[in-house]
Structures are given as structure tokens and as C-alpha cells.
Design a protein around this motif. Structure first.
Motif, PDB file in Angstrom:
ATOM      1  N   GLU A 123       0.828  -1.203   0.000  1.00  0.00           N
ATOM      2  CA  GLU A 123       0.000   0.000   0.000  1.00  0.00           C
ATOM      3  C   GLU A 123       0.862   1.253   0.000  1.00  0.00           C
ATOM      4  O   GLU A 123       0.585   2.217  -0.731  1.00  0.00           O
ATOM      5  N   ALA A 124       1.944   1.233   0.802  1.00  0.00           N
ATOM      6  CA  ALA A 124       2.850   2.384   0.839  1.00  0.00           C
ATOM      7  C   ALA A 124       3.572   2.552  -0.494  1.00  0.00           C
ATOM      8  O   ALA A 124       3.773   3.674  -0.967  1.00  0.00           O
ATOM      9  N   ALA A 125       3.964   1.432  -1.119  1.00  0.00           N
ATOM     10  CA  ALA A 125       4.643   1.495  -2.412  1.00  0.00           C
ATOM     11  C   ALA A 125       3.715   2.076  -3.476  1.00  0.00           C
ATOM     12  O   ALA A 125       4.130   2.887  -4.314  1.00  0.00           O
ATOM     13  N   GLU A 126       2.452   1.677  -3.450  1.00  0.00           N
ATOM     14  CA  GLU A 126       1.477   2.217  -4.404  1.00  0.00           C
ATOM     15  C   GLU A 126       1.277   3.713  -4.171  1.00  0.00           C
ATOM     16  O   GLU A 126       1.170   4.491  -5.121  1.00  0.00           O
ATOM     17  N   ARG A 127       1.270   4.115  -2.904  1.00  0.00           N
ATOM     18  CA  ARG A 127       1.150   5.527  -2.581  1.00  0.00           C
ATOM     19  C   ARG A 127       2.384   6.293  -3.074  1.00  0.00           C
ATOM     20  O   ARG A 127       2.263   7.414  -3.574  1.00  0.00           O
ATOM     21  N   GLN A 144       4.757  10.248  -6.768  1.00  0.00           N
ATOM     22  CA  GLN A 144       5.746  10.589  -7.790  1.00  0.00           C
ATOM     23  C   GLN A 144       5.063  11.050  -9.078  1.00  0.00           C
ATOM     24  O   GLN A 144       5.506  11.994  -9.724  1.00  0.00           O
ATOM     25  N   ALA A 145       3.970  10.397  -9.454  1.00  0.00           N
ATOM     26  CA  ALA A 145       3.224  10.808 -10.642  1.00  0.00           C
ATOM     27  C   ALA A 145       2.700  12.237 -10.477  1.00  0.00           C
ATOM     28  O   ALA A 145       2.735  13.039 -11.416  1.00  0.00           O
ATOM     29  N   GLN A 146       2.247  12.566  -9.291  1.00  0.00           N
ATOM     30  CA  GLN A 146       1.746  13.914  -9.042  1.00  0.00           C
ATOM     31  C   GLN A 146       2.865  14.940  -9.065  1.00  0.00           C
ATOM     32  O   GLN A 146       2.688  16.053  -9.581  1.00  0.00           O
ATOM     33  N   ARG A 147       4.030  14.579  -8.531  1.00  0.00           N
ATOM     34  CA  ARG A 147       5.162  15.502  -8.604  1.00  0.00           C
ATOM     35  C   ARG A 147       5.584  15.720 -10.050  1.00  0.00           C
ATOM     36  O   ARG A 147       5.929  16.829 -10.458  1.00  0.00           O
ATOM     37  N   GLN A 148       5.558  14.649 -10.852  1.00  0.00           N
ATOM     38  CA  GLN A 148       5.925  14.773 -12.262  1.00  0.00           C
ATOM     39  C   GLN A 148       4.955  15.702 -12.988  1.00  0.00           C
ATOM     40  O   GLN A 148       5.356  16.490 -13.846  1.00  0.00           O
ATOM     41  N   SER A 149       3.675  15.629 -12.634  1.00  0.00           N
ATOM     42  CA  SER A 149       2.674  16.457 -13.314  1.00  0.00           C
ATOM     43  C   SER A 149       2.894  17.936 -13.050  1.00  0.00           C
ATOM     44  O   SER A 149       2.416  18.781 -13.812  1.00  0.00           O
ATOM     45  N   ARG A 150       3.636  18.253 -11.988  1.00  0.00           N
ATOM     46  CA  ARG A 150       3.883  19.660 -11.643  1.00  0.00           C
ATOM     47  C   ARG A 150       5.226  20.153 -12.179  1.00  0.00           C
ATOM     48  O   ARG A 150       5.708  21.219 -11.787  1.00  0.00           O
ATOM     49  N   ALA A 151       5.825  19.410 -13.100  1.00  0.00           N
ATOM     50  CA  ALA A 151       7.162  19.751 -13.606  1.00  0.00           C
ATOM     51  C   ALA A 151       7.198  21.106 -14.296  1.00  0.00           C
ATOM     52  O   ALA A 151       8.255  21.736 -14.389  1.00  0.00           O
ATOM     53  N   ARG A 210      12.200   2.954 -12.801  1.00  0.00           N
ATOM     54  CA  ARG A 210      11.224   2.283 -11.942  1.00  0.00           C
ATOM     55  C   ARG A 210      11.615   2.423 -10.475  1.00  0.00           C
ATOM     56  O   ARG A 210      12.749   2.168 -10.095  1.00  0.00           O
ATOM     57  N   GLY A 211      10.658   2.821  -9.679  1.00  0.00           N
ATOM     58  CA  GLY A 211      10.899   2.950  -8.244  1.00  0.00           C
ATOM     59  C   GLY A 211      11.617   4.219  -7.842  1.00  0.00           C
ATOM     60  O   GLY A 211      11.963   4.382  -6.672  1.00  0.00           O
ATOM     61  N   VAL A 257       8.558  10.526   2.501  1.00  0.00           N
ATOM     62  CA  VAL A 257       9.808   9.758   2.524  1.00  0.00           C
ATOM     63  C   VAL A 257       9.508   8.273   2.688  1.00  0.00           C
ATOM     64  O   VAL A 257      10.083   7.423   2.003  1.00  0.00           O
ATOM     65  N   ASP A 258       8.576   7.944   3.594  1.00  0.00           N
ATOM     66  CA  ASP A 258       8.221   6.530   3.820  1.00  0.00           C
ATOM     67  C   ASP A 258       7.655   5.910   2.547  1.00  0.00           C
ATOM     68  O   ASP A 258       8.000   4.773   2.182  1.00  0.00           O
ATOM     69  N   ALA A 259       6.773   6.636   1.866  1.00  0.00           N
ATOM     70  CA  ALA A 259       6.166   6.103   0.643  1.00  0.00           C
ATOM     71  C   ALA A 259       7.213   5.937  -0.449  1.00  0.00           C
ATOM     72  O   ALA A 259       7.217   4.937  -1.183  1.00  0.00           O
ATOM     73  N   ALA A 260       8.131   6.901  -0.559  1.00  0.00           N
ATOM     74  CA  ALA A 260       9.181   6.821  -1.575  1.00  0.00           C
ATOM     75  C   ALA A 260      10.112   5.647  -1.285  1.00  0.00           C
ATOM     76  O   ALA A 260      10.563   4.952  -2.214  1.00  0.00           O
TER      77      ALA A 260
END
Length: 376
Positions: free
Chosen positions: A6-10, A15-22, A160-161, A174-177
Motif C-alpha cells: 500500500e505504501a509502495a502504491e502511494r 511521484q506521478a503527481q510531482r511529475q505532473s507539476r514539472a 522504476r521505483g 519519505v516513507d512512501a518513496a
């Protein structure tokens, strides 16, 4: 350590959301490049290269051997020899040539070891801490040393990852990353079973192909983006961009999902009508094999950056050909640029068939170096 799915999926979602704000900051290196590239490089974002035919890596290497007056017979499934003057001078498989040494392979396949070699050589590289899979708590302490952090598997491919721009003051990020990186760690015996926490550097992601002492090609790696026309929804613009990418003979081999669900994952509204000229990121990765795009910047990149890439490869033990990853604030200067990692089996098609810009010969200089090494 058991991976918290669950944390990995989060972590992937964040990361996808951070990329969208590039492109949120107009003066960021990526936003500035996208804005300036049409004038700087003469490209049209709506008219990418298609390359109706794009050779795969093995035919490219066979052709490269032939252009060096050598032969490349197939000796076994998935393996080709290189013969020059009737003698075996090397070999290759679908990705790897015989150019790197065994120790060179070990170093390039460990991001922690490449960091150690770069640091020893005095080359600019992000501050890095290497942590075991049971050190998730320590990751927070390490990340707190930086304003923003990069968290990645010590070994991996295609981005990946990898999490970039992680807020160091957010334990949950940090935990999710960390969980995201751990879930994508390569676990083969020869690979490094750790997670790296690095200082984040803002800049353009550049893959440089270095052969011997020469930069053969450099491509900027960007997330797929669209430009608003004031009439089309983001969903419609994304669909057109996906069609253009799928028409590209090389990138179409690495299909990605670009739809309303992807936009939702990135925190975007598929029904938004972006204003005319407004840019939006529509892929969750800037890695070309995972949804990103490539732009040839070989000639636009200053000589100091060429030199930095060559020096980076020569800091490694007997690695004569490599893809070098740089983070570059500005193509006109090496100031602030850092070397992040290497690929000892660089994907030649990234440079031979960029989505935008000029195609570069790649396999011919690789084969020339292989033959010259045997002769010398």
C-alpha cells in the motif's frame, strides 16, 4: 523486510503527481527548455519524428560492424561474435557488447558504487546515502539533511521505483518513496540490495552516449507534454499526443497507458480545457521507455558538459562505452550540473531515433572502439 504494498502504491502515486507539476514554475529548467526549444533547436512539438523504420539494437550493431569492415555472425541464440581480419575481436547480445570489464559491469550496476567512483574522481554528483531495506526509519533522518530528496533503488532500470523532489520535511512522503524504491529493487545476487537517498538537484535530465573519449550523442529526456489550444480538453490533447508517440517506430516498442485514469493518478482533470499555449504534463515519467520523450541536444550542449560526461565515464574502471545521466540546469554551462548514474548497456535507439531532432550514428563508433581495443 516485507514490502508495504500500500505504501509502495502511494509512493508511485505521489511521484506521478510531482511529475505532473514539472512545468508549474515557468523558470524551471524543464519549463524553460520546452518554451525555448522551438527557437533553439528548430523543432515543432506537434510534429515529431516518426522514423517509419527503426532498427533494433542487434541489427544496428551488425550494421555498425559492417561499416567497420567487420562481420558479426550469430554463433548461438542471442549471441553474436565480431570478426575483423578473420579474428574474433569481441561479441555482443541483444543489449551488451564485450567492451565493459567485469568490474566495470559491477560498478555501473550499483548506483552506490558509481557514486563512490565519481566522488573519488572529484566529479559533481549528488550527496548520497545508501540504506538497507530495514533502514526505512533512517531514511527520514537522512532526507532531513536535504530540502528535497531523491529516493531510488540501488539497482534498477527505466526509472522504476525512483522518486524525485521528495519533500524531506514530510515523513509520509519519505516513507512512501522508500517503499516504492524497495518494491522495484533488483534482487539478483550480482545486484545491490539497497535503497539510496540523495540530494535532489533541479535540472534537465540528459542521457549522453560516450564512446571512448567522445560524446556521440546527447538527448534530453522529458515527460510527454501537450500544449493547450483553448478548445480541446486535456483528455483530447492527451489522446493526440499518445497517437503521435505510438507512430514513432522506436518508442512504439515501449507502449504506455496515457488515458483519463493516468491523468487522474497525476492529479489532473481530464475535462480541463487548457488555455492556448499552456503546457501540461501527461506522462508520469520522463524516462523514454516508460512514457517520456527524447530530444536531441548534442550540438546545443556546451563543450564543458561534453567534457564532464567523458570524464565521468573515464572515472570508472574499464568502461569505454556508456550512457551517462546528467542533471543540467542550463545547456550553456556545466555550472550546477551533476552526474547521477550510468548505463553500461546503453539503448542505442534512444540516440539513433529521437522523437525530436537529429538522428545520430551510434553503433558504428561503438564497433570501431571494440575493434580498436582488440588491435591495441
Amino acid at each position: 523486510m516485507s514490502i508495504d504494498a500500500e505504501a509502495a502504491e502511494r509512493g508511485a502515486e505521489l511521484q506521478a503527481q510531482r511529475q505532473s507539476r514539472a512545468l508549474d514554475e515557468p523558470d524551471s529548467p524543464v519549463a524553460r527548455f520546452i518554451d525555448q526549444a522551438p527557437d533553439l533547436l528548430g523543432i515543432d512539438w506537434d510534429a515529431p519524428n516518426e522514423f517509419p523504420r527503426a532498427q533494433r539494437q542487434v541489427p544496428m550493431l551488425i550494421t555498425g560492424a559492417q561499416r567497420n569492415r567487420a562481420r558479426a555472425p550469430r554463433l548461438a541464440p542471442g549471441h553474436w561474435a565480431v570478426l575483423s581480419g578473420g579474428e574474433v575481436v569481441g561479441g555482443f547480445d541483444a543489449l551488451m557488447t564485450s567492451l565493459p570489464s567485469a568490474i566495470g559491469l559491477r560498478v555501473t550496476r550499483s548506483r552506490a558504487l558509481t557514486h563512490a567512483y565519481l566522488t573519488h574522481a572529484g566529479l559533481p554528483t549528488p550527496r548520497t546515502h545508501s540504506l538497507g531495506l530495514g533502514d526505512a526509519d533512517a531514511a527520514r533522518t537522512v532526507a532531513a539533511k536535504f530540502s528535497r530528496a531523491v529516493v531510488k533503488p540501488a539497482t534498477g532500470r527505466r526509472g522504476r521505483g525512483v522518486s524525485t523532489g521528495v519533500r524531506a520535511d514530510s515523513s509520509s512522503q519519505v516513507d512512501a518513496a522508500f517503499a516504492f524504491a524497495a518494491a522495484h529493487l533488483w534482487t539478483r545476487p550480482e545486484h545491490d540490495p539497497r535503497v539510496l537517498v540523495q540530494e535532489h538537484h533541479e535540472g534537465l535530465s540528459i542521457r549522453v552516449l560516450v564512446v571512448a573519449e567522445q560524446v556521440v550523442s546527447a538527448v534530453a529526456r522529458l515527460p510527454l507534454h501537450v500544449l493547450g489550444d483553448g478548445e480541446s480538453t486535456l483528455s483530447q490533447l492527451t489522446g493526440r499526443a499518445a497517437q503521435r508517440r505510438s507512430a514513432h517506430a522506436f518508442l512504439s516498442r515501449f507502449p504506455v497507458t496515457l488515458d483519463d485514469d493516468t491523468l487522474a493518478l497525476m492529479g489532473q482533470d481530464a475535462d480541463e480545457v487548457p488555455p492556448s499555449g499552456a503546457s501540461r504534463v501527461v506522462s508520469a515519467s520522463d524516462n523514454p521507455l516508460s512514457g517520456g520523450v527524447t530530444v536531441d541536444v548534442t550540438e546545443a550542449m556546451c563543450q564543458d558538459l561534453h567534457t564532464l560526461a567523458v570524464e565521468a565515464v573515464w572515472s570508472l574502471p574499464d568502461v569505454k562505452v556508456a550512457g551517462v545521466d546528467l542533471i543540467v540546469p542550463d545547456l550553456d554551462t556545466a555550472a550546477g550540473a551533476v552526474v547521477t548514474e550510468f548505463r553500461e548497456d546503453p539503448v542505442l535507439g534512444l540516440h539513433g531515433f529521437p522523437l525530436y531532432g537529429r538522428s545520430r550514428p551510434t553503433a558504428t563508433p561503438v564497433m570501431e572502439t571494440l575493434i580498436a581495443r582488440a588491435a591495441g
